[in-house]
Scaffold this motif. Sequence first.
Motif, PDB file in Angstrom:
ATOM      1  N   MET A  29       0.854  -1.173   0.000  1.00 56.89           N
ATOM      2  CA  MET A  29       0.000   0.000   0.000  1.00 56.89           C
ATOM      3  C   MET A  29       0.900   1.235   0.000  1.00 56.89           C
ATOM      4  N   LYS A  30       0.629   2.165  -0.902  1.00 58.34           N
ATOM      5  CA  LYS A  30       1.434   3.373  -1.035  1.00 58.34           C
ATOM      6  C   LYS A  30       0.713   4.549  -0.363  1.00 58.34           C
ATOM      7  N   ILE A  31       1.383   5.145   0.652  1.00 60.05           N
ATOM      8  CA  ILE A  31       0.785   6.218   1.455  1.00 60.05           C
ATOM      9  C   ILE A  31       1.666   7.457   1.375  1.00 60.05           C
ATOM     10  N   LEU A  32       1.033   8.615   1.178  1.00 57.62           N
ATOM     11  CA  LEU A  32       1.730   9.898   1.178  1.00 57.62           C
ATOM     12  C   LEU A  32       1.280  10.678   2.410  1.00 57.62           C
ATOM     13  N   LYS A  33       2.258  11.133   3.200  1.00 60.57           N
ATOM     14  CA  LYS A  33       1.958  11.925   4.397  1.00 60.57           C
ATOM     15  C   LYS A  33       2.035  13.409   4.040  1.00 60.57           C
ATOM     16  N   LEU A  34       0.976  14.156   4.391  1.00 60.65           N
ATOM     17  CA  LEU A  34       0.914  15.591   4.136  1.00 60.65           C
ATOM     18  C   LEU A  34       0.473  16.326   5.395  1.00 60.65           C
ATOM     19  N   GLU A  35       1.054  17.507   5.612  1.00 60.90           N
ATOM     20  CA  GLU A  35       0.615  18.401   6.681  1.00 60.90           C
ATOM     21  C   GLU A  35      -0.649  19.113   6.180  1.00 60.90           C
ATOM     22  N   ILE A  36      -1.592  19.364   7.094  1.00 64.34           N
ATOM     23  CA  ILE A  36      -2.841  20.025   6.704  1.00 64.34           C
ATOM     24  C   ILE A  36      -3.318  20.906   7.857  1.00 64.34           C
ATOM     25  N   LYS A  37      -3.941  22.022   7.529  1.00 65.03           N
ATOM     26  CA  LYS A  37      -4.475  22.923   8.563  1.00 65.03           C
ATOM     27  C   LYS A  37      -5.771  22.340   9.137  1.00 65.03           C
ATOM     28  N   GLN A  38      -6.159  22.864  10.297  1.00 60.63           N
ATOM     29  CA  GLN A  38      -7.284  22.294  11.033  1.00 60.63           C
ATOM     30  C   GLN A  38      -8.612  22.362  10.279  1.00 60.63           C
ATOM     31  N   LYS A  39      -8.935  23.506   9.650  1.00 62.59           N
ATOM     32  CA  LYS A  39     -10.233  23.626   8.974  1.00 62.59           C
ATOM     33  C   LYS A  39     -10.383  22.624   7.835  1.00 62.59           C
ATOM     34  N   PRO A  40      -9.407  22.525   6.893  1.00 57.83           N
ATOM     35  CA  PRO A  40      -9.543  21.495   5.855  1.00 57.83           C
ATOM     36  C   PRO A  40      -9.586  20.074   6.433  1.00 57.83           C
ATOM     37  N   PHE A  41      -8.827  19.836   7.489  1.00 56.78           N
ATOM     38  CA  PHE A  41      -8.849  18.542   8.196  1.00 56.78           C
ATOM     39  C   PHE A  41     -10.276  18.227   8.638  1.00 56.78           C
ATOM     40  N   ASP A  42     -10.906  19.195   9.320  1.00 59.75           N
ATOM     41  CA  ASP A  42     -12.281  19.014   9.807  1.00 59.75           C
ATOM     42  C   ASP A  42     -13.265  18.855   8.655  1.00 59.75           C
ATOM     43  N   ASP A  43     -13.068  19.620   7.569  1.00 65.59           N
ATOM     44  CA  ASP A  43     -13.969  19.530   6.411  1.00 65.59           C
ATOM     45  C   ASP A  43     -13.877  18.165   5.735  1.00 65.59           C
ATOM     46  N   ILE A  44     -12.693  17.593   5.643  1.00 61.82           N
ATOM     47  CA  ILE A  44     -12.542  16.249   5.070  1.00 61.82           C
ATOM     48  C   ILE A  44     -13.207  15.230   5.982  1.00 61.82           C
ATOM     49  N   LEU A  45     -12.972  15.366   7.271  1.00 61.30           N
ATOM     50  CA  LEU A  45     -13.558  14.444   8.243  1.00 61.30           C
ATOM     51  C   LEU A  45     -15.086  14.461   8.193  1.00 61.30           C
ATOM     52  N   SER A  46     -15.668  15.644   8.017  1.00 55.37           N
ATOM     53  CA  SER A  46     -17.136  15.767   7.992  1.00 55.37           C
ATOM     54  C   SER A  46     -17.736  15.468   6.616  1.00 55.37           C
ATOM     55  N   GLY A  47     -16.894  15.285   5.593  1.00 57.28           N
ATOM     56  CA  GLY A  47     -17.398  14.989   4.253  1.00 57.28           C
ATOM     57  C   GLY A  47     -17.689  16.217   3.415  1.00 57.28           C
ATOM     58  N   LYS A  48     -17.379  17.418   3.906  1.00 63.32           N
ATOM     59  CA  LYS A  48     -17.610  18.649   3.149  1.00 63.32           C
ATOM     60  C   LYS A  48     -16.558  18.856   2.074  1.00 63.32           C
ATOM     61  N   LYS A  49     -15.375  18.315   2.282  1.00 62.26           N
ATOM     62  CA  LYS A  49     -14.274  18.494   1.333  1.00 62.26           C
ATOM     63  C   LYS A  49     -13.871  17.122   0.814  1.00 62.26           C
ATOM     64  N   TYR A  50     -13.792  16.982  -0.503  1.00 64.40           N
ATOM     65  CA  TYR A  50     -13.526  15.676  -1.102  1.00 64.40           C
ATOM     66  C   TYR A  50     -12.281  15.677  -2.000  1.00 64.40           C
ATOM     67  N   PHE A  51     -11.439  16.692  -1.854  1.00 56.93           N
ATOM     68  CA  PHE A  51     -10.188  16.720  -2.611  1.00 56.93           C
ATOM     69  C   PHE A  51      -9.122  17.445  -1.790  1.00 56.93           C
ATOM     70  N   GLU A  52      -7.882  17.199  -2.131  1.00 60.56           N
ATOM     71  CA  GLU A  52      -6.756  17.923  -1.530  1.00 60.56           C
ATOM     72  C   GLU A  52      -5.850  18.350  -2.674  1.00 60.56           C
ATOM     73  N   ARG A  53      -5.530  19.637  -2.701  1.00 59.06           N
ATOM     74  CA  ARG A  53      -4.738  20.230  -3.786  1.00 59.06           C
ATOM     75  C   ARG A  53      -3.431  20.760  -3.206  1.00 59.06           C
ATOM     76  N   ARG A  54      -2.318  20.473  -3.913  1.00 57.29           N
ATOM     77  CA  ARG A  54      -1.003  20.948  -3.493  1.00 57.29           C
ATOM     78  C   ARG A  54      -0.244  21.504  -4.685  1.00 57.29           C
ATOM     79  N   GLU A  55       0.488  22.607  -4.465  1.00 60.27           N
ATOM     80  CA  GLU A  55       1.329  23.151  -5.519  1.00 60.27           C
ATOM     81  C   GLU A  55       2.545  22.253  -5.707  1.00 60.27           C
ATOM     82  N   ILE A  56       2.880  22.007  -6.951  1.00 52.40           N
ATOM     83  CA  ILE A  56       4.056  21.209  -7.289  1.00 52.40           C
ATOM     84  C   ILE A  56       5.209  22.174  -7.514  1.00 52.40           C
TER      85      ILE A  56
END
Length: 132
Positions: free
Chosen positions: A1-28
């Motif tokens: 299983m391939k896992i990527l660890k990313l730091e995230i702020k509290q609000k997006p963390f909470d939004d993903i947990l609650s199902g309000k946010k369904y994507f994560e975007r990062r600048e390359i």
Amino acid sequence: MKILKLEIKQKPFDDILSGKKYFERREIKPSNVIDYVSFIVDGKEYEKEEDVPEGDSEVMVKAKSYDRLKLVTGEYKGKRPYLMVEVKDAHVEFLYDENGDFIVGVEKGKEYAIAHIVFELGNVVEIFKGEK
């Protein structure tokens, strides 16, 4: 299983947990490109940008495939809260100006075409609330 660890702020963390946010975007950027994409030239895939051969061949970028993201939040003390989230898909989006040219950024003196990797998130499969 391939896992990527990313730091995230509290609000997006909470939004993903609650199902309000369904994507994560990062600048390359040059400093993190190895985590997000590989390069394809003449049908051959290269993990590192510096391994891409010089020449006139077109260079394509391909989002690296991950099974899950480990999204970590909180202070750097004790065991930090995290979510383990399934990754349904990932793709790269380049930014273009009004003339259709790449928008260029600079990091540590190196120019690069500004792009984002977008992870489409699935189910939250593990929640760790953290401890001090």
